[in-house]
Design a protein around this motif. Sequence first.
Motif, PDB file in Angstrom:
ATOM      1  N   TYR A  29      15.126   2.318  11.617  1.00  0.00           N
ATOM      2  CA  TYR A  29      15.785   3.343  10.796  1.00  0.00           C
ATOM      3  C   TYR A  29      16.205   4.511  11.689  1.00  0.00           C
ATOM      4  CZ  TYR A  29      16.308   6.890   7.138  1.00  0.00           C
ATOM      5  OH  TYR A  29      16.789   7.870   6.315  1.00  0.00           O
ATOM      6  N   GLN A  30      17.469   4.943  11.523  1.00  0.00           N
ATOM      7  CA  GLN A  30      17.981   6.083  12.290  1.00  0.00           C
ATOM      8  C   GLN A  30      18.010   7.317  11.398  1.00  0.00           C
ATOM      9  OE1 GLN A  30      18.951   5.473  15.783  1.00  0.00           O
ATOM     10  NE2 GLN A  30      17.721   3.741  15.076  1.00  0.00           N
ATOM     11  N   GLU A  31      17.142   8.268  11.703  1.00  0.00           N
ATOM     12  CA  GLU A  31      17.132   9.444  10.840  1.00  0.00           C
ATOM     13  C   GLU A  31      18.376  10.290  11.075  1.00  0.00           C
ATOM     14  OE1 GLU A  31      13.805  12.231  12.579  1.00  0.00           O
ATOM     15  OE2 GLU A  31      13.322  10.114  12.867  1.00  0.00           O
ATOM     16  N   ARG A  32      18.805  10.950  10.018  1.00  0.00           N
ATOM     17  CA  ARG A  32      20.021  11.762  10.065  1.00  0.00           C
ATOM     18  C   ARG A  32      19.625  13.170  10.500  1.00  0.00           C
ATOM     19  NH1 ARG A  32      22.671  15.312   7.189  1.00  0.00           N
ATOM     20  NH2 ARG A  32      24.966  15.217   7.054  1.00  0.00           N
ATOM     21  N   GLY A  33      19.843  13.477  11.770  1.00  0.00           N
ATOM     22  CA  GLY A  33      19.484  14.794  12.292  1.00  0.00           C
ATOM     23  C   GLY A  33      20.519  15.848  11.934  1.00  0.00           C
ATOM     24  N   ALA A  34      20.430  17.006  12.611  1.00  0.00           N
ATOM     25  CA  ALA A  34      21.317  18.130  12.313  1.00  0.00           C
ATOM     26  C   ALA A  34      22.716  17.947  12.893  1.00  0.00           C
ATOM     27  CB  ALA A  34      20.691  19.420  12.850  1.00  0.00           C
ATOM     28  N   THR A  35      22.865  17.033  13.857  1.00  0.00           N
ATOM     29  CA  THR A  35      24.141  16.856  14.561  1.00  0.00           C
ATOM     30  C   THR A  35      24.686  15.460  14.288  1.00  0.00           C
ATOM     31  OG1 THR A  35      23.191  18.208  16.332  1.00  0.00           O
ATOM     32  CG2 THR A  35      25.229  17.040  16.845  1.00  0.00           C
ATOM     33  N   PRO A  36      25.993  15.328  14.013  1.00  0.00           N
ATOM     34  CA  PRO A  36      26.574  13.993  13.833  1.00  0.00           C
ATOM     35  C   PRO A  36      26.231  13.082  15.012  1.00  0.00           C
ATOM     36  CG  PRO A  36      28.174  15.656  13.207  1.00  0.00           C
ATOM     37  CD  PRO A  36      26.997  16.391  13.793  1.00  0.00           C
ATOM     38  N   TRP A  37      26.084  11.788  14.721  1.00  0.00           N
ATOM     39  CA  TRP A  37      25.493  10.866  15.680  1.00  0.00           C
ATOM     40  C   TRP A  37      26.257  10.769  17.007  1.00  0.00           C
ATOM     41  CZ3 TRP A  37      24.675   8.017  10.652  1.00  0.00           C
ATOM     42  CH2 TRP A  37      23.348   8.117  10.233  1.00  0.00           C
ATOM     43  N   ILE A  38      27.564  10.659  16.964  1.00  0.00           N
ATOM     44  CA  ILE A  38      28.315  10.510  18.224  1.00  0.00           C
ATOM     45  C   ILE A  38      28.221  11.783  19.061  1.00  0.00           C
ATOM     46  CG2 ILE A  38      30.621  10.173  19.234  1.00  0.00           C
ATOM     47  CD1 ILE A  38      29.293   7.602  18.162  1.00  0.00           C
ATOM     48  N   GLU A  39      28.325  12.907  18.379  1.00  0.00           N
ATOM     49  CA  GLU A  39      28.184  14.202  19.066  1.00  0.00           C
ATOM     50  C   GLU A  39      26.804  14.295  19.734  1.00  0.00           C
ATOM     51  OE1 GLU A  39      28.336  18.726  17.484  1.00  0.00           O
ATOM     52  OE2 GLU A  39      29.597  17.299  16.387  1.00  0.00           O
ATOM     53  N   PHE A  40      25.778  13.886  19.004  1.00  0.00           N
ATOM     54  CA  PHE A  40      24.404  13.919  19.517  1.00  0.00           C
ATOM     55  C   PHE A  40      24.259  13.011  20.741  1.00  0.00           C
ATOM     56  CE2 PHE A  40      20.065  12.151  19.491  1.00  0.00           C
ATOM     57  CZ  PHE A  40      19.331  13.322  19.650  1.00  0.00           C
ATOM     58  N   ILE A  41      24.768  11.774  20.639  1.00  0.00           N
ATOM     59  CA  ILE A  41      24.659  10.821  21.758  1.00  0.00           C
ATOM     60  C   ILE A  41      25.425  11.356  22.973  1.00  0.00           C
ATOM     61  CG2 ILE A  41      25.292   8.490  22.546  1.00  0.00           C
ATOM     62  CD1 ILE A  41      24.840   7.599  19.576  1.00  0.00           C
ATOM     63  N   GLU A  42      26.574  11.962  22.725  1.00  0.00           N
ATOM     64  CA  GLU A  42      27.374  12.505  23.833  1.00  0.00           C
ATOM     65  C   GLU A  42      26.609  13.622  24.549  1.00  0.00           C
ATOM     66  OE1 GLU A  42      32.034  13.401  24.734  1.00  0.00           O
ATOM     67  OE2 GLU A  42      31.296  13.876  22.732  1.00  0.00           O
ATOM     68  N   GLN A  43      25.936  14.460  23.778  1.00  0.00           N
ATOM     69  CA  GLN A  43      25.154  15.547  24.378  1.00  0.00           C
ATOM     70  C   GLN A  43      24.027  15.007  25.244  1.00  0.00           C
ATOM     71  OE1 GLN A  43      23.759  17.854  21.045  1.00  0.00           O
ATOM     72  NE2 GLN A  43      25.795  18.644  20.520  1.00  0.00           N
ATOM     73  N   ILE A  44      23.384  13.946  24.770  1.00  0.00           N
ATOM     74  CA  ILE A  44      22.202  13.415  25.458  1.00  0.00           C
ATOM     75  C   ILE A  44      22.568  12.457  26.586  1.00  0.00           C
ATOM     76  CG2 ILE A  44      20.006  12.159  25.140  1.00  0.00           C
ATOM     77  CD1 ILE A  44      20.085  14.815  23.624  1.00  0.00           C
ATOM     78  N   LEU A  45      23.511  11.548  26.309  1.00  0.00           N
ATOM     79  CA  LEU A  45      23.775  10.427  27.215  1.00  0.00           C
ATOM     80  C   LEU A  45      25.145  10.470  27.889  1.00  0.00           C
ATOM     81  CD1 LEU A  45      22.179   7.657  24.973  1.00  0.00           C
ATOM     82  CD2 LEU A  45      21.185   8.670  27.025  1.00  0.00           C
ATOM     83  N   GLY A  46      25.999  11.423  27.486  1.00  0.00           N
ATOM     84  CA  GLY A  46      27.267  11.609  28.182  1.00  0.00           C
ATOM     85  C   GLY A  46      28.414  10.784  27.610  1.00  0.00           C
ATOM     86  N   SER A  47      29.617  11.064  28.103  1.00  0.00           N
ATOM     87  CA  SER A  47      30.829  10.481  27.533  1.00  0.00           C
ATOM     88  C   SER A  47      31.047   9.030  27.921  1.00  0.00           C
ATOM     89  CB  SER A  47      32.050  11.312  27.939  1.00  0.00           C
ATOM     90  OG  SER A  47      32.146  11.345  29.352  1.00  0.00           O
ATOM     91  N   ASP A  48      30.313   8.548  28.939  1.00  0.00           N
ATOM     92  CA  ASP A  48      30.459   7.138  29.320  1.00  0.00           C
ATOM     93  C   ASP A  48      29.602   6.206  28.476  1.00  0.00           C
ATOM     94  OD1 ASP A  48      32.441   7.047  31.199  1.00  0.00           O
ATOM     95  OD2 ASP A  48      31.115   7.357  32.919  1.00  0.00           O
ATOM     96  N   HIS A  49      28.687   6.758  27.675  1.00  0.00           N
ATOM     97  CA  HIS A  49      27.894   5.870  26.813  1.00  0.00           C
ATOM     98  C   HIS A  49      28.855   5.119  25.897  1.00  0.00           C
ATOM     99  CE1 HIS A  49      25.239   4.475  23.590  1.00  0.00           C
ATOM    100  NE2 HIS A  49      24.290   4.499  24.515  1.00  0.00           N
ATOM    101  N   TYR A  50      28.617   3.832  25.706  1.00  0.00           N
ATOM    102  CA  TYR A  50      29.647   3.035  25.036  1.00  0.00           C
ATOM    103  C   TYR A  50      29.900   3.462  23.588  1.00  0.00           C
ATOM    104  CZ  TYR A  50      26.058  -0.170  23.024  1.00  0.00           C
ATOM    105  OH  TYR A  50      24.997  -0.728  22.350  1.00  0.00           O
ATOM    106  N   PHE A  51      28.879   3.964  22.878  1.00  0.00           N
ATOM    107  CA  PHE A  51      29.115   4.479  21.525  1.00  0.00           C
ATOM    108  C   PHE A  51      30.163   5.603  21.568  1.00  0.00           C
ATOM    109  CE2 PHE A  51      25.356   3.444  18.565  1.00  0.00           C
ATOM    110  CZ  PHE A  51      25.031   2.285  19.244  1.00  0.00           C
ATOM    111  N   VAL A  52      30.006   6.486  22.540  1.00  0.00           N
ATOM    112  CA  VAL A  52      30.897   7.648  22.665  1.00  0.00           C
ATOM    113  C   VAL A  52      32.279   7.188  23.135  1.00  0.00           C
ATOM    114  CG1 VAL A  52      31.213   9.895  23.758  1.00  0.00           C
ATOM    115  CG2 VAL A  52      28.894   9.091  23.202  1.00  0.00           C
ATOM    116  N   HIS A  53      32.305   6.343  24.145  1.00  0.00           N
ATOM    117  CA  HIS A  53      33.555   5.829  24.707  1.00  0.00           C
ATOM    118  C   HIS A  53      34.404   5.147  23.634  1.00  0.00           C
ATOM    119  CE1 HIS A  53      36.263   3.388  27.172  1.00  0.00           C
ATOM    120  NE2 HIS A  53      35.892   4.074  28.242  1.00  0.00           N
TER     121      HIS A  53
END
Length: 314
Positions: free
Chosen positions: A135-159
């Motif tokens: 289960y993926q909890e819904r945090g304060a930041t939209p998921w792609i934005e959150f992943i981009e902040q943590i893992l960067g723009s090359d992460h495939y979800f973000v890309h």
Amino acid sequence: MFNPTDFPKPTLISVNGVELEIFEAGRQNAGNPIVLCHGWPEHAFSWRFQMPALAAAGYHVIVPNQRGYGNSSRPSEVTDYDIEHLSGDLVALLDHYGYEAATFVGHDWGAMVVWGLALLHPNRVHNVINLSLPYQERGATPWIEFIEQILGSDHYFVHFNRRPGVADAVLEENTFRFLRNLYRKNEPLREPEPGMAMINLARAETPLGEPIMSDSELAVFVSAFESTGFTGSINWYRNLDRNWHLLADVNPVIEQPTLMIHGDRDPVARNENLDKFVPNVEVVNLDCGHWIQQEKPEETTQAILKWLAQQASA
């Protein structure tokens, strides 16, 4: 290994404004439905080992190629792949068969859809069995934005979101190589390389580790994606932030009895708060990587059947 000619022949069913390619087993068990939902980049065929065993155990096994996959519809609008549409397909599938509710099983993205279905249509879900993706909890930041902040723009979800069409084209040009290189187990640990992981995988000449399936099994996946391309399936990722908004006012707790199956070597992160959001969860760990039901078919099937039997006698 599995002979692909033993897989059930599909039917096309019109539901929710699309056609879904459906594979079934155990039709004689009408009234006891279980729906198996594949992940990315997969196919209903990924459940080939579980279908006969579940049918033998008395279940009507319904396995869709979800929208964007196989011979199911591939709408051109990106927003046609949001969680409302994907879960709506499964609700309409139940309506088609005349079922009020079913047990739903999901792997990877299929698990994401099953979690979303249980949130949006809780009265249509009897039990939840999910593999790999907790289960993926819904945090304060939209998921792609959150992943981009943590893992960067090359992460495939973000890309996939920020550079639409780029990865789709590379995967399409290298369909066989990409899937051959992806469906592996016992891969050696290595330093992450620069660039986008899925594109790197599609261009890598030599696969690592060991294959999880025979050449004839792999050919089923390759043939399907050579026919469809990858855009429809990748559009699921392009709705992650939309889904975050769509789930804003939904009760985030899943009350249904739930079985969560993890692979000990699966890179997908576990959710340390799982029982906070899924209070009626039991967790099973298997000695495998990400492709759980294909890497450990017998163990996966037995874990599912054992848990279902416990629910039936509870």
